[in-house]
Write an enzyme that holds these catalytic residues in place. Structure first.
Site, PDB file in Angstrom:
ATOM      1  N   PHE A 158       0.809  -1.213   0.000  1.00 23.53           N
ATOM      2  CA  PHE A 158       0.000   0.000   0.000  1.00 23.53           C
ATOM      3  C   PHE A 158       0.846   1.268   0.000  1.00 23.53           C
ATOM      4  O   PHE A 158       1.783   1.400   0.804  1.00 23.53           O
ATOM      5  CB  PHE A 158      -0.904   0.039   1.235  1.00 23.53           C
ATOM      6  N   ASP A 159       0.493   2.180  -0.860  1.00 24.92           N
ATOM      7  CA  ASP A 159       0.944   3.551  -0.735  1.00 24.92           C
ATOM      8  C   ASP A 159       0.293   4.122   0.528  1.00 24.92           C
ATOM      9  O   ASP A 159      -0.649   3.535   1.074  1.00 24.92           O
ATOM     10  CB  ASP A 159       0.513   4.341  -1.981  1.00 24.92           C
ATOM     11  N   LEU A 160       0.767   5.287   0.992  1.00 26.19           N
ATOM     12  CA  LEU A 160       0.243   5.844   2.234  1.00 26.19           C
ATOM     13  C   LEU A 160      -0.618   7.088   1.995  1.00 26.19           C
ATOM     14  O   LEU A 160      -1.844   7.048   2.137  1.00 26.19           O
ATOM     15  CB  LEU A 160       1.403   6.163   3.178  1.00 26.19           C
ATOM     16  N   ASP A 161       0.004   8.188   1.586  1.00 22.83           N
ATOM     17  CA  ASP A 161      -0.748   9.424   1.384  1.00 22.83           C
ATOM     18  C   ASP A 161      -1.660   9.319   0.169  1.00 22.83           C
ATOM     19  O   ASP A 161      -1.223   8.960  -0.928  1.00 22.83           O
ATOM     20  CB  ASP A 161       0.214  10.611   1.183  1.00 22.83           C
TER      21      ASP A 161
END
Length: 220
Positions: free
Chosen positions: A7-10
């Site tokens: 997963f990416d975060l922002d």
């Protein structure tokens, strides 16, 4: 079969796009006033901040970007809580995916200090078996390196993983690393000119429902 979800975060797990844009706009306006419009900054959302810093320093005629970096960090520290608002159903969805047997990882262009602090404040840091930040690699996304590092830490092959993000940087990194690309369209659909995601979902609940169904059916 898919075992690992990266997963990416922002903009993917954290509803932080406006907060991030505010921070980079503050920094850009201080050192290169009038050079970067908010529209341009939105288009660069998800980019490695090191690359953005280099662009600001160049626009400002500064040979050393350390001062720009220090100013950005100071602003983010002062406003960090604005960066850690979870999108709806994210915590519950991650817990369901983990309980279903998926391995979870973070692959972000955010600095480690802020990524770890944000994950902890959001109460989801304990859910991830691997956390790869821009500080852990020589090149951030769209390079494949962060995705490949997460795969190595999880002991998974590319065909066993998905990269879930919200920007072209996530999709390009996934393509370069030969993993499937998933986009969460929290901020609305986009036109994909460089590389298209394999799957798109309007929100996290729709993505989780699909992955749980797939797990039950033994698909993908």
């Amino acid at each position: 079969m898919i075992h690992a979800l990266l997963f990416d975060l922002d903009g993917t797990l954290l509803d932080s796009r406006d907060a991030v844009i505010d921070a980079v706009a503050h920094t850009a306006e201080k050192y290169a006033p009038g050079h970067f419009s908010r529209e341009e900054l939105l288009g660069r959302f998800g980019e490695s901040f090191d690359d953005f810093l280099a662009a600001v320093a160049e626009a400002a005629g500064m040979p050393d970007k350390k001062e720009v970096l220090d100013d950005y960090f100071a602003y983010v520290r002062e406003n960090h809580e604005q960066h850690v608002k979870l999108f709806p159903f994210v915590r519950e969805g991650l817990e369901k995916l983990l309980a279903a047997g998926y391995e979870l990882a973070i692959v972000t262009n955010k600095q480690r200090e802020f990524a770890l602090a944000g994950l902890k404040l959001a109460g989801i840091d304990h859910l991830f078996a691997s956390i790869v930040t821009v500080d852990d690699v020589s090149q951030g996304k769209p390079s494949a390196e962060p995705v490949q590092k997460a795969l190595a830490e999880l002991g998974r092959r590319p065909e066993q993983a998905m990269m879930i993000g919200d920007s072209r940087f996530d999709v390009l990194a996934a393509v370069e690393a030969s993993v499937q690309a998933v986009v969460l369209e929290w901020y609305g659909p986009e036109e994909w000119q460089h590389a298209a995601p394999d799957y798109r979902f309007v929100d996290f609940e729709a993505f989780v429902d699909e992955m749980l169904t797939v797990k039950m059916q033994g698909g993908i």
